[in-house]
Design a protein around this motif. Structure first.
Motif, PDB file in Angstrom:
ATOM      1  N   VAL A  20       0.839  -1.201   0.000  1.00 53.59           N
ATOM      2  CA  VAL A  20       0.000   0.000   0.000  1.00 53.59           C
ATOM      3  C   VAL A  20       0.876   1.253   0.000  1.00 53.59           C
ATOM      4  O   VAL A  20       0.622   2.206  -0.751  1.00 53.59           O
ATOM      5  N   THR A  21       1.910   1.249   0.829  1.00 49.77           N
ATOM      6  CA  THR A  21       2.796   2.415   0.926  1.00 49.77           C
ATOM      7  C   THR A  21       3.478   2.703  -0.407  1.00 49.77           C
ATOM      8  O   THR A  21       3.570   3.858  -0.844  1.00 49.77           O
ATOM      9  N   ILE A  22       3.942   1.656  -1.078  1.00 49.87           N
ATOM     10  CA  ILE A  22       4.566   1.836  -2.395  1.00 49.87           C
ATOM     11  C   ILE A  22       3.560   2.390  -3.394  1.00 49.87           C
ATOM     12  O   ILE A  22       3.877   3.275  -4.195  1.00 49.87           O
ATOM     13  N   GLY A  23       2.323   1.871  -3.339  1.00 48.28           N
ATOM     14  CA  GLY A  23       1.285   2.368  -4.231  1.00 48.28           C
ATOM     15  C   GLY A  23       0.963   3.835  -3.995  1.00 48.28           C
ATOM     16  O   GLY A  23       0.796   4.612  -4.949  1.00 48.28           O
ATOM     17  N   VAL A  24       0.886   4.236  -2.728  1.00 49.44           N
ATOM     18  CA  VAL A  24       0.597   5.638  -2.404  1.00 49.44           C
ATOM     19  C   VAL A  24       1.724   6.544  -2.891  1.00 49.44           C
ATOM     20  O   VAL A  24       1.496   7.609  -3.476  1.00 49.44           O
ATOM     21  N   LYS A  25       2.977   6.134  -2.670  1.00 50.02           N
ATOM     22  CA  LYS A  25       4.112   6.945  -3.102  1.00 50.02           C
ATOM     23  C   LYS A  25       4.176   7.060  -4.624  1.00 50.02           C
ATOM     24  O   LYS A  25       4.677   8.058  -5.162  1.00 50.02           O
ATOM     25  N   ALA A  26       3.670   6.036  -5.321  1.00 50.57           N
ATOM     26  CA  ALA A  26       3.686   6.064  -6.785  1.00 50.57           C
ATOM     27  C   ALA A  26       2.515   6.852  -7.362  1.00 50.57           C
ATOM     28  O   ALA A  26       2.484   7.096  -8.575  1.00 50.57           O
ATOM     29  N   ALA A  27       1.572   7.252  -6.509  1.00 50.41           N
ATOM     30  CA  ALA A  27       0.360   7.920  -6.986  1.00 50.41           C
ATOM     31  C   ALA A  27       0.675   9.242  -7.671  1.00 50.41           C
ATOM     32  O   ALA A  27       1.469  10.046  -7.176  1.00 50.41           O
ATOM     33  N   ARG A  28       0.057   9.463  -8.808  1.00 49.49           N
ATOM     34  CA  ARG A  28       0.246  10.692  -9.569  1.00 49.49           C
ATOM     35  C   ARG A  28      -0.539  11.851  -8.961  1.00 49.49           C
ATOM     36  O   ARG A  28      -0.138  13.007  -9.070  1.00 49.49           O
ATOM     37  N   TYR A  29      -1.672  11.532  -8.310  1.00 53.33           N
ATOM     38  CA  TYR A  29      -2.550  12.574  -7.787  1.00 53.33           C
ATOM     39  C   TYR A  29      -2.552  12.578  -6.263  1.00 53.33           C
ATOM     40  O   TYR A  29      -2.235  11.566  -5.626  1.00 53.33           O
ATOM     41  N   ASP A  30      -2.922  13.707  -5.694  1.00 55.90           N
ATOM     42  CA  ASP A  30      -2.898  13.837  -4.230  1.00 55.90           C
ATOM     43  C   ASP A  30      -4.019  13.045  -3.571  1.00 55.90           C
ATOM     44  O   ASP A  30      -3.880  12.604  -2.437  1.00 55.90           O
ATOM     45  N   TRP A  31      -5.133  12.857  -4.287  1.00 59.80           N
ATOM     46  CA  TRP A  31      -6.214  12.048  -3.719  1.00 59.80           C
ATOM     47  C   TRP A  31      -5.997  10.588  -4.105  1.00 59.80           C
ATOM     48  O   TRP A  31      -5.872  10.252  -5.277  1.00 59.80           O
ATOM     49  N   VAL A  32      -5.934   9.728  -3.084  1.00 65.92           N
ATOM     50  CA  VAL A  32      -5.700   8.291  -3.279  1.00 65.92           C
ATOM     51  C   VAL A  32      -6.906   7.527  -2.759  1.00 65.92           C
ATOM     52  O   VAL A  32      -7.372   7.765  -1.636  1.00 65.92           O
ATOM     53  N   LEU A  33      -7.410   6.616  -3.572  1.00 65.69           N
ATOM     54  CA  LEU A  33      -8.504   5.750  -3.146  1.00 65.69           C
ATOM     55  C   LEU A  33      -7.943   4.349  -2.957  1.00 65.69           C
ATOM     56  O   LEU A  33      -7.529   3.706  -3.924  1.00 65.69           O
ATOM     57  N   LEU A  34      -7.908   3.904  -1.717  1.00 67.11           N
ATOM     58  CA  LEU A  34      -7.411   2.567  -1.406  1.00 67.11           C
ATOM     59  C   LEU A  34      -8.566   1.577  -1.390  1.00 67.11           C
ATOM     60  O   LEU A  34      -9.565   1.787  -0.708  1.00 67.11           O
ATOM     61  N   THR A  35      -8.408   0.513  -2.166  1.00 69.11           N
ATOM     62  CA  THR A  35      -9.400  -0.558  -2.166  1.00 69.11           C
ATOM     63  C   THR A  35      -8.636  -1.879  -2.231  1.00 69.11           C
ATOM     64  O   THR A  35      -7.422  -1.914  -2.113  1.00 69.11           O
ATOM     65  N   ASP A  36      -9.356  -2.972  -2.414  1.00 66.29           N
ATOM     66  CA  ASP A  36      -8.704  -4.274  -2.484  1.00 66.29           C
ATOM     67  C   ASP A  36      -9.029  -4.944  -3.807  1.00 66.29           C
ATOM     68  O   ASP A  36     -10.028  -4.615  -4.467  1.00 66.29           O
ATOM     69  N   VAL A  37      -8.199  -5.901  -4.205  1.00 62.07           N
ATOM     70  CA  VAL A  37      -8.358  -6.534  -5.502  1.00 62.07           C
ATOM     71  C   VAL A  37      -9.631  -7.374  -5.575  1.00 62.07           C
ATOM     72  O   VAL A  37     -10.132  -7.664  -6.666  1.00 62.07           O
ATOM     73  N   ASP A  38     -10.192  -7.761  -4.431  1.00 61.37           N
ATOM     74  CA  ASP A  38     -11.429  -8.538  -4.446  1.00 61.37           C
ATOM     75  C   ASP A  38     -12.674  -7.651  -4.387  1.00 61.37           C
ATOM     76  O   ASP A  38     -13.766  -8.119  -4.078  1.00 61.37           O
ATOM     77  N   CYS A  39     -12.515  -6.364  -4.720  1.00 62.73           N
ATOM     78  CA  CYS A  39     -13.632  -5.416  -4.693  1.00 62.73           C
ATOM     79  C   CYS A  39     -13.817  -4.769  -6.063  1.00 62.73           C
ATOM     80  O   CYS A  39     -12.859  -4.591  -6.817  1.00 62.73           O
ATOM     81  N   TYR A  40     -15.036  -4.404  -6.365  1.00 64.40           N
ATOM     82  CA  TYR A  40     -15.313  -3.679  -7.603  1.00 64.40           C
ATOM     83  C   TYR A  40     -16.408  -2.653  -7.357  1.00 64.40           C
ATOM     84  O   TYR A  40     -17.275  -2.831  -6.484  1.00 64.40           O
ATOM     85  N   PRO A  41     -16.405  -1.525  -8.081  1.00 66.77           N
ATOM     86  CA  PRO A  41     -17.429  -0.498  -7.895  1.00 66.77           C
ATOM     87  C   PRO A  41     -18.767  -0.973  -8.445  1.00 66.77           C
ATOM     88  O   PRO A  41     -18.825  -1.559  -9.531  1.00 66.77           O
ATOM     89  N   GLU A  42     -19.830  -0.728  -7.700  1.00 67.91           N
ATOM     90  CA  GLU A  42     -21.151  -1.178  -8.128  1.00 67.91           C
ATOM     91  C   GLU A  42     -21.597  -0.475  -9.407  1.00 67.91           C
ATOM     92  O   GLU A  42     -22.299  -1.053 -10.235  1.00 67.91           O
TER      93      GLU A  42
END
Length: 380
Positions: free
Chosen positions: A120-142
């Protein structure tokens, strides 16, 4: 007459001493989109971060639904790979042409802390934008408009964090669906009042700058899981956090297996004492459970004793009180939880709450005899 009055009073008070007495406030704009900015350019850029280990099937099913979001602003999907699943590699190659997808990896030799939190930390540091949405791979938007819906809450005032709503699909076992919803509803209701104790959901929107300046998961790297709980508990305050909990705009979590659900519950039991503000919610929950069981036992005993003594007026009052208690509890459950439980029947709602203490006791017993090293990084 006095005993009959006491029985009815007990029936009235018992449902009120309830962990669901706090209402989760869902504004109209959460549902109909009335507060969505007129100018889409004002929507913030969002980096969606998810981690994947050996979960190729989950990635295959859910990644396309994140990449196909109909969002007026800019967004990217960051997948942080921490395993060696050939299927995961194949899926990421298939979508490598998508301009919204960014893939990164964590070293297989990283063993001295929670690999999940490191990812998660690596993903946040790699984020291009200041707003980060953390979710999990077993989830999908309705819905394809999920990012549009939740982002409207992130662009106002001093907001630094948005706690979203996630739940299992309607085909999940009723007990798991009920227990997850029961916990998450209480947690979000407390967060709206500035007392975030825990968070069992799987969708958190937060500012990258807040995470980096606050040193991320520093202070709770000992535990292998709890990446959502610790994030919400560490950074959420009354002034910086909003709750997005519309039943019409949520993230759906793939129904966990029995083992997966058990592990999730046991991991929570392992970390709950480390979460700030957790004592009062646990006390009120336990008080509500004790109140419910005590009322059931006392009223049932009163019915039996008065029937044996042929005190029919008292027996009638006790029967009425027991039924009144059941009705009031079912009404509270229906108003609070039914919109999030796919219209679950009233009888099932009542039964699942009545049996909730027994399921919790079974989890406590499993945790009592579990190897506690299963929940921590052994090297820390």
């Amino acid at each position: 007459m006095v005993l009959g009055g006491v029985a009815i009073l007990l029936a009235l008070l018992s449902p009120i001493v309830n962990a669901l007495i706090l209402k989760l406030k869902v504004g109209k704009s959460d549902i109909d989109g009335s507060s969505l900015p007129v100018n889409d350019v004002s929507l913030p850029g969002i980096s969606v971060v998810m981690t994947v280990d050996d979960e190729g099937e989950d990635l295959k099913k859910n990644l396309p639904q994140w990449l196909d979001q109909s969002y007026g602003g800019k967004y990217q999907v960051i997948v942080v790979v921490s395993g060696n699943d050939p299927q995961v590699e194949s899926i990421l190659k298939r979508y490598s042409g998508s301009p919204s997808l960014y893939t990164t990896f964590i070293p297989s030799s990283s063993r001295y802390m929670s690999r999940k939190k490191l990812a998660v930390t690596i993903g946040v540091k790699a984020a291009r934008y200041d707003w980060v949405l953390l979710t999990d791979v077993d989830c999908y938007p309705e819905k394809a408009t999920f990012l549009d819906s939740i982002s409207r809450r992130s662009i106002s005032g001093d907001c630094q964090m948005v706690l979203g709503y996630s739940n299992f699909s309607s085909d999940a076992p009723s007990a798991r669906l009920f227990d997850n919803t029961y916990s998450l509803y209480r947690q979000l209701a407390l967060s709206q009042r500035g007392r975030t104790a825990g968070y069992s959901g799987k969708v958190v929107l937060f500012r990258k700058s807040m995470f980096i300046e606050g040193k991320g998961y520093d202070g709770n790297l000992k535990y292998t899981r709890g990446e959502f709980e610790f994030l919400a508990n560490k950074f959420s305050t009354e002034s910086n956090t909003l709750v997005f909990a519309s039943p019409d705009a949520m993230v759906i979590e793939d129904t966990p297996s029995h083992k997966g659900w058990t592990n999730k519950c046991l991991n929570y039991l392992a970390i709950r004492k480390t979460l700030r503000n957790s004592r009062l919610p646990r006390f009120t929950f336990n008080l509500g459970i004790v109140s419910m069981l005590s009322a059931n036992i006392l009223l049932t005993a009163l019915i039996a004793c008065s029937a044996i003594a042929r005190m029919w007026i008292l027996c009638g009052c006790a029967v009425f009180a027991l039924l009144l208690s059941f009705v009031l509890r079912t009404v509270i459950l229906s108003v609070r939880l039914r919109p999030y439980l796919h219209g679950m029947s009233f009888v099932k709602l009542w039964w699942l709450e009545q049996t909730l203490p027994f399921r919790n006791c079974m989890r406590l017993l499993k945790y009592r005899f579990a190897d506690k090293y299963d929940f921590i990084s052994h090297k820390l």
